[in-house]
Design a protein around this motif. Structure first.
Motif, PDB file in Angstrom:
ATOM      1  N   VAL A   5      10.291 -18.122  12.659  1.00  0.00           N
ATOM      2  CA  VAL A   5      10.910 -18.531  11.404  1.00  0.00           C
ATOM      3  C   VAL A   5       9.868 -19.135  10.476  1.00  0.00           C
ATOM      4  N   HIS A   6       8.954 -19.935  11.030  1.00  0.00           N
ATOM      5  CA  HIS A   6       7.892 -20.492  10.185  1.00  0.00           C
ATOM      6  C   HIS A   6       7.081 -19.377   9.534  1.00  0.00           C
ATOM      7  N   GLU A   8       8.052 -16.305   8.941  1.00  0.00           N
ATOM      8  CA  GLU A   8       8.883 -15.610   7.953  1.00  0.00           C
ATOM      9  C   GLU A   8       9.008 -16.441   6.675  1.00  0.00           C
ATOM     10  N   LEU A   9       9.136 -17.761   6.829  1.00  0.00           N
ATOM     11  CA  LEU A   9       9.186 -18.618   5.645  1.00  0.00           C
ATOM     12  C   LEU A   9       7.895 -18.517   4.842  1.00  0.00           C
ATOM     13  N   VAL A 127      16.355 -16.782   5.206  1.00  0.00           N
ATOM     14  CA  VAL A 127      16.458 -16.943   6.669  1.00  0.00           C
ATOM     15  C   VAL A 127      17.720 -17.731   7.024  1.00  0.00           C
ATOM     16  N   ARG A 130      19.265 -17.981  10.452  1.00  0.00           N
ATOM     17  CA  ARG A 130      18.564 -18.702  11.514  1.00  0.00           C
ATOM     18  C   ARG A 130      18.447 -20.192  11.236  1.00  0.00           C
ATOM     19  N   LEU A 131      19.245 -20.691  10.300  1.00  0.00           N
ATOM     20  CA  LEU A 131      19.230 -22.126   9.980  1.00  0.00           C
ATOM     21  C   LEU A 131      20.369 -22.830  10.717  1.00  0.00           C
ATOM     22  N   HIS A 405       9.405 -25.668   5.133  1.00  0.00           N
ATOM     23  CA  HIS A 405       9.128 -26.064   6.515  1.00  0.00           C
ATOM     24  C   HIS A 405       9.783 -27.400   6.847  1.00  0.00           C
ATOM     25  N   TYR A 408      13.519 -26.762   7.485  1.00  0.00           N
ATOM     26  CA  TYR A 408      13.767 -26.065   8.746  1.00  0.00           C
ATOM     27  C   TYR A 408      13.463 -26.964   9.939  1.00  0.00           C
ATOM     28  N   THR A 412      16.167 -28.177  12.908  1.00  0.00           N
ATOM     29  CA  THR A 412      15.967 -27.847  14.331  1.00  0.00           C
ATOM     30  C   THR A 412      15.683 -29.074  15.191  1.00  0.00           C
TER      31      THR A 412
END
Length: 418
Positions: A5-6, A8-9, A127, A130-131, A405, A408, A412
């Motif tokens: 995810v990082h 992709e961000l 994204v 996926r959050l 970042h 996200y 998480t």
């Protein structure tokens, strides 16, 4: 999964940087003063709506906008990312082709803040599946202070329910500064000082300039007051930084008229909020007694209190991995405190979180002092609120990534208070 995810961000942030620059330049060319950010708010709301957010709330505290992005995975955390939108009554001498005409400019970089948060909103929307939680994109009016007699800013956004549903579990923001491009500054404890707007009205009695004995001239009293204000710091511990600054003086008169009033506008800044009441009291006594010594009167109005910005050590410790991942470990530095203010403190105090600095100028850090200095061949160093303040577009992508970042990582559980 987090690394994916990082990455992709980062890809989404990089892909959208051209649009971020375009937004920033448009906003820079079209600045709006506090509580007058109507066109800026319309642009923000239009762009957020195009990202497919769950909600875009407008008209909060005047022209405030809040975008709500609910993630596709279960999660109770809520990251509030904040940017301010207002400009200053300062002429634009940044030298860019998109400089603003007239006497209003983004001399504090809020155009950058708004554009970077828009970029982060688009990246995070990409994204959303996926959050594990919710992100609030908070675009705040009147950070520089609403016009006297009006309400505004972060406190009013809170009062009008902008953060009631959902309630943030972290507030995060940043401010562009003259530090080296792409560098990130952080600090535990007091970051920005507490502030109070001051209005001192010295009243005499009007008369003709040829016969001042027929009136009471408020101008000498105002001059003596300015001198006395410069000595107030001696009444506070030298280990508690305090400053009282008069930035604007108004009179009612003419070159051949001794006017009735002189009004002094300024601010009190204290690194520690506990000193604020004492400085207010001393300033009031000084003004009243100084005016009295000249046969005049003084009234002191203490307006628009803003609490200090404090980063709790636990939040800073939790955020350092995020900051270093985004900017590079060698570009994340601890900074000193400043007596600047920012009403993001209203959010951080209530919800936790932190505020960091993002360097945007052609500077380097002085090895002896750690302060930014101009580098040969660059555009120089121009501080915030100076007419020549500038921000290099190359630094904006770092700010976009920081927002994305940080949000996200908080959702998480990687960026939470220890």
């Amino acid at each position: 999964m987090a690394d994916g995810v990082h990455g992709e961000l980062d890809r989404l942030c990089d892909a959208g940087v051209g649009q971020v620059i375009e937004w920033r330049r448009h906003l820079h060319r079209n600045p709006e003063l506090p509580n007058r950010e109507a066109a800026t708010a319309r642009l923000v709301a239009r762009e957020l709506s195009g990202f497919g957010l769950d909600e875009v709330r407008t008209g909060i505290a005047g022209h405030g906008v809040v975008g709500v992005l609910r993630g596709g995975l279960p999660g109770d955390r809520v990251a509030a990312l904040r940017a301010d939108m207002d400009a200053l009554p300062v002429p634009d001498r940044c030298g860019a082709e998109f400089a603003a005409p007239g006497g209003v400019s983004h001399a504090c970089g809020h155009d950058c803040h708004t554009a970077m948060l828009l970029g982060a909103a688009r990246a995070l929307a990409g994204v959303r599946d996926r959050l594990p939680g919710t992100v609030l994109f908070v675009f705040q009016p009147a950070e520089e202070g609403p016009p006297v007699g009006e309400e505004g800013g972060a406190r009013l956004m809170v009062a009008e329910g902008a953060f009631d549903d959902p309630v943030p579990t972290m507030a995060f923001g940043m401010h562009v500064t003259p530090h080296p491009k792409g560098w990130v500054g952080y600090r535990s404890g007091p970051v920005y000082g507490a502030s109070c707007l001051v209005r001192i009205t010295v009243t005499g009695r009007q008369s003709h300039a040829s016969s001042p004995w027929h009136g009471i001239d408020p101008m000498p009293a105002a001059g003596a007051l300015l001198t006395g204000i410069g000595q107030l710091y001696r009444q506070v511990s030298a280990f508690s930084p305090v400053t009282v600054s008069i930035g604007h003086i108004e009179d009612v008169g003419r070159y051949n008229v001794i006017g009735e009033t002189v009004t002094l506008w300024g601010t009190i800044r204290c690194a520690e909020e506990r000193d604020m009441d004492g400085v207010k009291r001393r300033l009031t006594v000084l003004a009243e007694h100084t005016a009295l010594a000249y046969g005049a009167e003084a009234a002191v109005d203490l307006l628009q209190d803003v609490p200090a910005v404090r980063n709790a050590p636990g939040w800073v410790e939790a955020a350092l991995p995020t900051l270093r991942r985004v900017a590079g470990a060698d570009r994340v530095v601890e900074t000193g405190a400043t007596l600047g203010y920012d009403d993001v403190s209203e959010l951080i105090t209530r919800f936790g979180g932190l505020y960091v600095m993002l360097g945007v100028q052609d500077t380097a850090l002085d090895p002896a002092t750690g302060e930014p200095i101009a580098v040969p061949g660059g555009r120089g160093l121009a501080g915030n609120h100076h007419p020549a303040f500038y921000a290099d577009d190359d630094a904006l992508v770092t700010g976009v990534r920081l927002h994305a970042h940080a949000a996200y990582d908080h959702l998480t559980g990687a960026l939470v208070t220890r």
